[in-house]
Scaffold this motif. Structure first.
Motif, PDB file in Angstrom:
ATOM      1  N   ASN A  25      55.225  61.138  32.773  1.00  0.00           N
ATOM      2  CA  ASN A  25      55.544  61.779  31.491  1.00  0.00           C
ATOM      3  C   ASN A  25      54.589  61.258  30.432  1.00  0.00           C
ATOM      4  OD1 ASN A  25      57.881  63.167  32.455  1.00  0.00           O
ATOM      5  ND2 ASN A  25      58.893  61.163  32.483  1.00  0.00           N
ATOM      6  N   LYS A  26      53.988  62.206  29.692  1.00  0.00           N
ATOM      7  CA  LYS A  26      52.962  61.840  28.708  1.00  0.00           C
ATOM      8  C   LYS A  26      53.453  60.738  27.750  1.00  0.00           C
ATOM      9  CE  LYS A  26      49.713  63.986  25.612  1.00  0.00           C
ATOM     10  NZ  LYS A  26      49.919  64.547  24.318  1.00  0.00           N
TER      11      LYS A  26
ATOM     12  N   VAL B  72      57.831  53.208  34.989  1.00  0.00           N
ATOM     13  CA  VAL B  72      58.779  52.196  35.458  1.00  0.00           C
ATOM     14  C   VAL B  72      59.936  51.991  34.478  1.00  0.00           C
ATOM     15  CG1 VAL B  72      59.011  49.781  36.183  1.00  0.00           C
ATOM     16  CG2 VAL B  72      56.875  51.013  36.619  1.00  0.00           C
ATOM     17  N   CYS B  73      59.610  51.799  33.168  1.00  0.00           N
ATOM     18  CA  CYS B  73      60.679  51.404  32.233  1.00  0.00           C
ATOM     19  C   CYS B  73      60.817  52.373  31.052  1.00  0.00           C
ATOM     20  CB  CYS B  73      60.417  49.987  31.729  1.00  0.00           C
ATOM     21  SG  CYS B  73      59.042  49.899  30.584  1.00  0.00           S
ATOM     22  N   GLN B  74      60.051  53.466  31.084  1.00  0.00           N
ATOM     23  CA  GLN B  74      60.107  54.465  29.994  1.00  0.00           C
ATOM     24  C   GLN B  74      59.610  53.938  28.652  1.00  0.00           C
ATOM     25  OE1 GLN B  74      60.763  57.506  31.126  1.00  0.00           O
ATOM     26  NE2 GLN B  74      61.083  56.413  33.040  1.00  0.00           N
ATOM     27  N   GLY B  75      58.994  52.738  28.671  1.00  0.00           N
ATOM     28  CA  GLY B  75      58.442  52.186  27.433  1.00  0.00           C
ATOM     29  C   GLY B  75      57.311  53.066  26.900  1.00  0.00           C
ATOM     30  N   GLU B  76      56.970  52.839  25.636  1.00  0.00           N
ATOM     31  CA  GLU B  76      55.909  53.646  25.014  1.00  0.00           C
ATOM     32  C   GLU B  76      54.529  53.118  25.438  1.00  0.00           C
ATOM     33  OE1 GLU B  76      54.323  54.455  20.480  1.00  0.00           O
ATOM     34  OE2 GLU B  76      56.292  53.524  20.776  1.00  0.00           O
ATOM     35  N   LEU B  77      53.601  54.030  25.753  1.00  0.00           N
ATOM     36  CA  LEU B  77      52.251  53.595  26.116  1.00  0.00           C
ATOM     37  C   LEU B  77      51.383  53.493  24.866  1.00  0.00           C
ATOM     38  CD1 LEU B  77      51.528  55.666  29.362  1.00  0.00           C
ATOM     39  CD2 LEU B  77      52.760  53.515  29.093  1.00  0.00           C
TER      40      LEU B  77
ATOM     41  N   SER C 129      38.106  53.548  27.782  1.00  0.00           N
ATOM     42  CA  SER C 129      38.584  54.440  26.723  1.00  0.00           C
ATOM     43  C   SER C 129      39.796  55.253  27.188  1.00  0.00           C
ATOM     44  CB  SER C 129      37.458  55.348  26.228  1.00  0.00           C
ATOM     45  OG  SER C 129      36.899  56.032  27.313  1.00  0.00           O
ATOM     46  N   ASN C 130      40.025  55.321  28.502  1.00  0.00           N
ATOM     47  CA  ASN C 130      41.201  56.044  29.007  1.00  0.00           C
ATOM     48  C   ASN C 130      42.334  55.119  29.419  1.00  0.00           C
ATOM     49  OD1 ASN C 130      40.548  58.940  28.989  1.00  0.00           O
ATOM     50  ND2 ASN C 130      38.801  58.251  30.203  1.00  0.00           N
ATOM     51  N   ARG C 131      42.150  53.825  29.187  1.00  0.00           N
ATOM     52  CA  ARG C 131      43.181  52.871  29.606  1.00  0.00           C
ATOM     53  C   ARG C 131      44.348  52.876  28.607  1.00  0.00           C
ATOM     54  NH1 ARG C 131      41.660  46.767  31.182  1.00  0.00           N
ATOM     55  NH2 ARG C 131      41.167  46.513  28.975  1.00  0.00           N
ATOM     56  N   ARG C 132      45.554  52.865  29.131  1.00  0.00           N
ATOM     57  CA  ARG C 132      46.765  52.757  28.302  1.00  0.00           C
ATOM     58  C   ARG C 132      47.683  51.726  28.934  1.00  0.00           C
ATOM     59  NH1 ARG C 132      43.671  55.343  26.011  1.00  0.00           N
ATOM     60  NH2 ARG C 132      43.887  57.299  24.857  1.00  0.00           N
ATOM     61  N   GLN C 133      48.505  51.093  28.100  1.00  0.00           N
ATOM     62  CA  GLN C 133      49.388  50.049  28.609  1.00  0.00           C
ATOM     63  C   GLN C 133      50.794  50.245  28.077  1.00  0.00           C
ATOM     64  OE1 GLN C 133      47.893  46.095  27.821  1.00  0.00           O
ATOM     65  NE2 GLN C 133      49.097  45.249  29.503  1.00  0.00           N
ATOM     66  N   CYS C 134      51.786  49.855  28.888  1.00  0.00           N
ATOM     67  CA  CYS C 134      53.178  49.980  28.432  1.00  0.00           C
ATOM     68  C   CYS C 134      53.492  48.835  27.478  1.00  0.00           C
ATOM     69  CB  CYS C 134      54.132  49.944  29.619  1.00  0.00           C
ATOM     70  SG  CYS C 134      55.846  49.889  29.091  1.00  0.00           S
ATOM     71  N   LYS C 135      54.076  49.191  26.330  1.00  0.00           N
ATOM     72  CA  LYS C 135      54.409  48.197  25.308  1.00  0.00           C
ATOM     73  C   LYS C 135      55.479  47.243  25.811  1.00  0.00           C
ATOM     74  CE  LYS C 135      53.607  49.811  20.643  1.00  0.00           C
ATOM     75  NZ  LYS C 135      54.029  50.735  19.608  1.00  0.00           N
ATOM     76  N   ARG C 136      56.362  47.779  26.674  1.00  0.00           N
ATOM     77  CA  ARG C 136      57.513  46.993  27.098  1.00  0.00           C
ATOM     78  C   ARG C 136      57.196  46.104  28.305  1.00  0.00           C
ATOM     79  NH1 ARG C 136      62.673  50.528  28.003  1.00  0.00           N
ATOM     80  NH2 ARG C 136      62.249  51.266  25.887  1.00  0.00           N
ATOM     81  N   CYS C 137      56.663  46.702  29.409  1.00  0.00           N
ATOM     82  CA  CYS C 137      56.502  45.892  30.641  1.00  0.00           C
ATOM     83  C   CYS C 137      55.052  45.546  30.949  1.00  0.00           C
ATOM     84  CB  CYS C 137      57.151  46.587  31.835  1.00  0.00           C
ATOM     85  SG  CYS C 137      56.212  48.010  32.442  1.00  0.00           S
ATOM     86  N   GLY C 138      54.097  46.102  30.204  1.00  0.00           N
ATOM     87  CA  GLY C 138      52.691  45.707  30.398  1.00  0.00           C
ATOM     88  C   GLY C 138      51.958  46.487  31.471  1.00  0.00           C
TER      89      GLY C 138
END
Ligand code: AMP
Length: 217
Positions: free
Chosen positions: A148-149, A154-159, A127-136
């Protein structure tokens, strides 16, 4: 030496993280059927369209469908030297289909590592896992938060949160694991292939325990 390994365990036990590390250590491809299927869904292929519903609900995808995706991946050159399977097999039918696929090339599995964690640990992790949309890249809001929330280090992509990491789907995935995947553990135990590792601890400790469990392979 060729190594053909299976990493088995409930969702959220840490199979992916451990598989990544061990794969790098032994220079083996890390093959996750969940990742392969997510790629099919993202590319909107025929397979992806068929698998999408089950995946979103946290249910298992049809045995033949997921096996076809796996077979395609195993036929790539790098898998000839061995592999780590993460998230496959998940049913007794898949155990049989995998044995057949390996028999065709005169091979068999070397080791099955059972990666386990308690239900409490699993729910907290997923339930606390998040993933970057851009690099995974994967994060955990508690144990591995981004600097940063909501943004990837790594790539500043959205989580984002995977749809199947939401409460209802987690429940379904645990149910599917208990009913369909758990029986596989006794099967591999009887065959003398099973090794076990407790992964209720922190990442580094779990990784060390997994390396210890695989000593001598
Ligand atoms: P995972 O990333 O391994 O948790 O897999 C995500 C989802 O993909 C699962 O909840 C299933 O819907 C599907 N999936 C992955 N591997 C398999 C498999 N071996 N058999 C059936 N469904 C699978």
């Amino acid at each position: 030496m060729t190594k053909r390994l299976v990493f088995l365990g409930p969702p959220g036990a840490g199979k992916g993280t451990i598989a990544n590390r061990i794969a790098a250590k032994f220079n083996l491809p890390h093959i996750s059927t969940g990742d392969l299927l997510r790629k099919e869904v993202a590319a909107e292929t025929e397979v992806g369209k068929k698998a999408k519903g089950e995946m979103l609900r946290g249910e298992l995808v049809n045995d033949e469908l997921v096996t076809a995706v796996l077979r395609k991946r195993l036929s790539q050159g790098d898998a000839a030297k061995g592999f780590i399977l993460d998230g496959y097999p998940r049913t007794m039918k898949q155990v049989e289909l995998l044995e057949n696929a390996l028999k065709e090339i005169g091979e068999k599995l070397d080791v099955v590592l059972h990666i386990d964690a308690s239900q409490k640990t699993i729910i907290k992790r997923l339930s606390n896992r998040r993933q970057c949309k851009r690099c995974g890249k994967l994060y955990n809001l508690v144990s591995l938060p981004p600097k940063n929330k909501g943004r990837c280090d790594v790539c500043q992509g959205e989580l984002f949160q995977r749809k199947d990491d939401e409460q209802e789907a987690i429940k379904k995935r645990l149910q599917a694991y208990g009913q369909r995947t758990k029986p596989i553990i006794s099967y591999y135990k009887e065959k003398g292939l099973l090794r076990e590792v407790d992964c209720n601890g922190e990442i580094e400790e779990n990784l060390l325990n997994a390396e210890e469990a695989l000593k001598g392979i």
